[in-house]
Design a protein around this motif. Structure first.
Motif, PDB file in Angstrom:
ATOM      1  N   LEU A 184      39.681  39.902  48.454  1.00 33.27           N
ATOM      2  CA  LEU A 184      39.214  38.561  48.100  1.00 33.27           C
ATOM      3  C   LEU A 184      38.148  38.640  47.011  1.00 33.27           C
ATOM      4  CD1 LEU A 184      39.094  36.979  51.651  1.00 33.27           C
ATOM      5  CD2 LEU A 184      40.431  36.106  49.743  1.00 33.27           C
ATOM      6  N   VAL A 185      37.268  39.647  47.103  1.00 33.08           N
ATOM      7  CA  VAL A 185      36.246  39.817  46.067  1.00 33.08           C
ATOM      8  C   VAL A 185      36.912  40.138  44.731  1.00 33.08           C
ATOM      9  CG1 VAL A 185      34.229  41.131  45.324  1.00 33.08           C
ATOM     10  CG2 VAL A 185      34.583  40.671  47.749  1.00 33.08           C
ATOM     11  N   LEU A 186      37.955  40.945  44.812  1.00 29.66           N
ATOM     12  CA  LEU A 186      38.673  41.348  43.598  1.00 29.66           C
ATOM     13  C   LEU A 186      39.403  40.165  42.971  1.00 29.66           C
ATOM     14  CD1 LEU A 186      39.359  44.045  42.142  1.00 29.66           C
ATOM     15  CD2 LEU A 186      41.451  44.121  43.500  1.00 29.66           C
ATOM     16  N   GLY A 187      39.714  39.165  43.770  1.00 28.08           N
ATOM     17  CA  GLY A 187      40.495  38.037  43.263  1.00 28.08           C
ATOM     18  C   GLY A 187      41.986  38.256  43.439  1.00 28.08           C
ATOM     19  N   TRP A 188      42.340  39.403  43.978  1.00 22.30           N
ATOM     20  CA  TRP A 188      43.755  39.728  44.176  1.00 22.30           C
ATOM     21  C   TRP A 188      44.367  38.821  45.245  1.00 22.30           C
ATOM     22  CZ3 TRP A 188      47.988  41.422  42.342  1.00 22.30           C
ATOM     23  CH2 TRP A 188      48.990  41.940  43.144  1.00 22.30           C
ATOM     24  N   LEU A 189      43.582  38.555  46.294  1.00 17.98           N
ATOM     25  CA  LEU A 189      43.997  37.577  47.291  1.00 17.98           C
ATOM     26  C   LEU A 189      43.175  36.311  47.083  1.00 17.98           C
ATOM     27  CD1 LEU A 189      44.199  39.754  50.534  1.00 17.98           C
ATOM     28  CD2 LEU A 189      46.073  39.044  49.036  1.00 17.98           C
ATOM     29  N   LYS A 190      43.806  35.175  47.244  1.00 19.37           N
ATOM     30  CA  LYS A 190      43.082  33.913  47.106  1.00 19.37           C
ATOM     31  C   LYS A 190      42.889  33.311  48.487  1.00 19.37           C
ATOM     32  CE  LYS A 190      44.121  33.321  42.374  1.00 19.37           C
ATOM     33  NZ  LYS A 190      44.153  34.786  42.298  1.00 19.37           N
ATOM     34  N   PRO A 191      41.668  32.880  48.803  1.00 20.31           N
ATOM     35  CA  PRO A 191      41.430  32.335  50.148  1.00 20.31           C
ATOM     36  C   PRO A 191      42.203  31.035  50.355  1.00 20.31           C
ATOM     37  CG  PRO A 191      39.515  31.993  48.741  1.00 20.31           C
ATOM     38  CD  PRO A 191      40.470  32.850  47.966  1.00 20.31           C
ATOM     39  N   ALA A 192      42.648  30.829  51.597  1.00 21.53           N
ATOM     40  CA  ALA A 192      43.327  29.578  51.918  1.00 21.53           C
ATOM     41  C   ALA A 192      42.289  28.455  52.026  1.00 21.53           C
ATOM     42  CB  ALA A 192      44.094  29.721  53.229  1.00 21.53           C
ATOM     43  N   ASP A 193      41.139  28.782  52.611  1.00 24.34           N
ATOM     44  CA  ASP A 193      40.034  27.826  52.679  1.00 24.34           C
ATOM     45  C   ASP A 193      38.801  28.470  52.084  1.00 24.34           C
ATOM     46  OD1 ASP A 193      41.490  25.971  54.352  1.00 24.34           O
ATOM     47  OD2 ASP A 193      41.252  27.499  55.922  1.00 24.34           O
ATOM     48  N   GLY A 194      37.902  27.641  51.599  1.00 20.82           N
ATOM     49  CA  GLY A 194      36.614  28.128  51.124  1.00 20.82           C
ATOM     50  C   GLY A 194      36.700  28.702  49.732  1.00 20.82           C
ATOM     51  N   GLU A 195      35.632  29.367  49.331  1.00 21.49           N
ATOM     52  CA  GLU A 195      35.513  29.795  47.952  1.00 21.49           C
ATOM     53  C   GLU A 195      34.744  31.108  47.894  1.00 21.49           C
ATOM     54  OE1 GLU A 195      34.803  27.190  43.943  1.00 21.49           O
ATOM     55  OE2 GLU A 195      33.323  27.031  45.522  1.00 21.49           O
ATOM     56  N   VAL A 196      35.162  31.993  46.966  1.00 15.73           N
ATOM     57  CA  VAL A 196      34.415  33.216  46.731  1.00 15.73           C
ATOM     58  C   VAL A 196      33.702  33.074  45.388  1.00 15.73           C
ATOM     59  CG1 VAL A 196      34.532  35.718  46.500  1.00 15.73           C
ATOM     60  CG2 VAL A 196      36.180  34.541  47.950  1.00 15.73           C
ATOM     61  N   LEU A 197      32.389  33.267  45.393  1.00 11.55           N
ATOM     62  CA  LEU A 197      31.624  33.178  44.151  1.00 11.55           C
ATOM     63  C   LEU A 197      31.182  34.570  43.728  1.00 11.55           C
ATOM     64  CD1 LEU A 197      29.205  30.190  44.950  1.00 11.55           C
ATOM     65  CD2 LEU A 197      31.502  30.098  43.967  1.00 11.55           C
TER      66      LEU A 197
END
Lengths: 256, 334
Positions: free
Chosen positions: A51-64
């Motif tokens: 998720l940090v890498l951006g390879w997976l995208k979260p279904a809910d919420g946001e990674v900054l």
């Protein structure tokens, strides 16, 4: 100081999985820290890294990342800022170690550009830093598991990232190489590179990490300063078996 | 941009290019008329028939063999890398079977016309890719590459059964031999117009592949790794895939099925020049051109009747492949 990476109410489920891999997860990673994600197999550590890498995208919420959503960065930008050392990688073609490590320069090059002398220099330095100069011209397909892992590390070093992600970096390493890895990561951190690694080996976390994130069943079950968290009751809850923490020299060691 | 000698093995590519040029010149002279031992500058200056033969038939044919060989080998090298599978070749993804079906359709429906055969073959080659792509997008399991390969196998099988039906209904005296001959592959019908018709597409496709050749190394890694190195693997692979199919379709449209060049040549190039596509891809193009040109020269000069090119490339290609496997591994890890 604002967080390097923040997870805001992250939910993530793999397709066809019966239950979500992560749910309602909040977490902040401080810049300049060495943070270890510690938890049993299948707890969601690798999912977090992806998720940090951006390879997976979260279904809910946001990674900054550095306060901005990951989607706001270009692919090349992120490649310059975040590097990944995967747990393992399948090598199909007989690239030399140098050619392979040189690929770490890709985020700095336009799609049609070839790496130049400066890139080659960075790649050679990364190989030297990983301590595998003697392998420079060997084909990657002929390397042992431990050597491969050091090649993957060298490639990530050639990316000159601000944040280095490592997925179970010690899994194929013998004792000497484990010590070498820990030394390399420490010196990298001294130069200001933040490190986020997943591990299921408490010893690796204990010799490196300033921060600890205990992950269990898709949720952060405790996080904070390493000293405060690395205790027998916490580890017992994490792994579900009796654990004793003893101090040897200046290091804490978990035994079971 | 510096070309660092990260791989010094193998003769300089310059010598390979020089060998190709020499071979092209020799190929102009090879043929039944005028006999080689009577071929002097004097004879050429006087003999109008010989001049016409060489300029109107032999030169375009030789140059087309070079284009086709370079294209099939380059397409093979690129597909092997973007699919991370050294056993892939340009016939993949329904491209070859599509072209064969299109050519047969043209021969049956549109009768005797080289251009309609060429155009339909090229159109159906791309349709093959298009179908494979659309099906792969709808498959619900596996990674993208696995889905694309599976879809390609299915589309190939469909086109090949369609081809079977066309052969069954074809006129056994006129159409069937033509279809069969087209499927065997050959350059006997090539003159300047055919050469000119494929030249732009092939130059464009080869240029794209050559310009992106270092990037190709990156795209030969798994998706997640390529992504972590700042690329958009799916999009970049698609650009390379379309360029590779473009040159394959153009080649197949004039030459029919010329097999084994795309599978074998990248292995030889990799063996000599290493896996780095900066050297391996141009080497594949040169070796592919040399190999195909030699096969075509042999095909048109060994016997009084012409041996179809596809038969020779398979015969020599498969034998070489076996020899390589016996000698030392196959140059790939499994």
């Amino acid at each position: 100081m604002s967080a390097l990476v923040s997870f805001k109410q992250i939910g993530f489920a793999y397709p066809d999985a019966s239950k979500p891999a992560l749910h309602g997860l909040d977490l902040e990673i401080a810049p300049g820290s060495v943070t270890a994600l510690l938890g049993p197999n299948g707890a969601g550590k690798t999912t977090l890294l992806n998720l940090v890498l951006g390879w997976l995208k979260p279904a809910d919420g946001e990674v900054l990342f550095q306060g901005r959503p990951l989607g706001a960065y270009s692919r090349r930008d992120l490649g310059q800022k975040i590097a990944l050392v995967p747990q393992s990688e399948h090598f199909t073609f007989e690239f030399t170690v140098l050619d392979y490590v040189l690929l770490g320069r890709a985020p700095y090059l336009q799609p049609l550009a070839m790496p130049g002398a400066a890139d080659l220099e960075v790649a050679r330095e990364a190989i030297a830093e990983a301590g595998i100069q003697e392998l420079t011209h060997r084909p990657v397909t002929a390397l042992s598991g431990g050597e491969r892992q050091l090649v993957l590390l060298a490639r990530a070093l050639a990316q000159q990232p601000e944040l280095l992600l490592l997925d179970e970096p010690s899994s194929h390493l013998d004792l000497a190489n484990k010590a070498r890895l820990i030394k390399i990561l420490k010196s990298l951190n001294n130069r200001g590179v933040s490190i986020l690694l997943s591990t299921h080996e408490p010893e690796v976390a204990s010799s490196l990490a300033s921060h600890l994130v205990l992950v269990r069943e898709g949720q952060v079950f405790a996080e904070g300063n390493f000293e405060a968290l690395f205790t027998a009751p916490n580890l017992e809850k994490l792994y579900g078996l009796p654990v004793e923490v003893i101090t040897v020299g200046q290091r804490k060691i978990a035994i079971y | 941009m510096t070309q660092e000698p990260s791989k010094a093995a193998g003769p300089n590519l310059f010598w390979l290019a020089a060998l190709l040029i020499a071979l092209i010149l020799v190929s102009f002279a090879i043929g039944r008329y005028p006999p080689l031992n009577q071929l002097t500058p004097q004879r050429l200056a006087e003999d109008v028939l010989a001049q016409r033969l060489i300029l109107n038939l032999r030169v375009p044919r030789v140059l087309t063999a070079v284009l086709v060989g370079a294209s099939l080998a380059a397409a093979g090298a690129v597909l092997q890398m973007i699919f991370g599978n050294p056993l892939v070749e340009p016939g993949f993804l329904g491209v070859s079977q599509g072209a064969g079906f299109g050519a047969a359709l043209a021969i049956i429906l549109l009768a005797h016309n080289f251009y309609t055969t060429q155009i339909l073959a090229a159109v159906f080659a791309f349709l093959g890719l298009g179908f494979s792509y659309l099906i792969a997008r709808r498959v619900r399991f596996g990674g993208w590459i696995l889905r694309l390969i599976l879809a390609g196998i299915a589309v190939s099988a469909l086109f090949s059964s369609g081809l079977g039906i066309l052969k069954y209904v074809a006129d056994p005296l006129s159409q069937l031999p033509e279809i069969t001959f087209w499927l065997l592959g050959g350059l006997w019908a090539v003159t300047w117009p055919q050469f000119i018709s494929i030249l732009p597409a092939i130059l464009l496709g080869l240029a794209v592949l050559l310009l992106m050749r270092w990037r190709l190394n990156l795209l030969s890694l798994n998706d997640q790794t390529a992504f972590s190195l700042g690329s958009s693997p799916a999009r970049e692979r698609m650009i390379l895939l379309v360029a590779a199919v473009l040159i394959t379709a153009a080649s197949v449209s004039v030459a029919g099925m010329v097999s084994w060049v795309g599978l074998l040549v990248p292995h030889i190039a990799r063996r000599i020049y290493g896996a780095d596509a900066r050297h391996m891809l141009p080497a594949s193009m040169l070796i592919g051109a040399i190999f195909t040109l030699i096969c075509d020269d042999l095909g048109r000069s060994l016997f009084t009747g012409e041996i179809p090119l596809g038969i020779l490339t398979s015969l020599i290609g498969a034998s070489l492949f076996l020899y390589l496997m016996y000698r030392r591994g196959s140059g790939l890890s499994t």
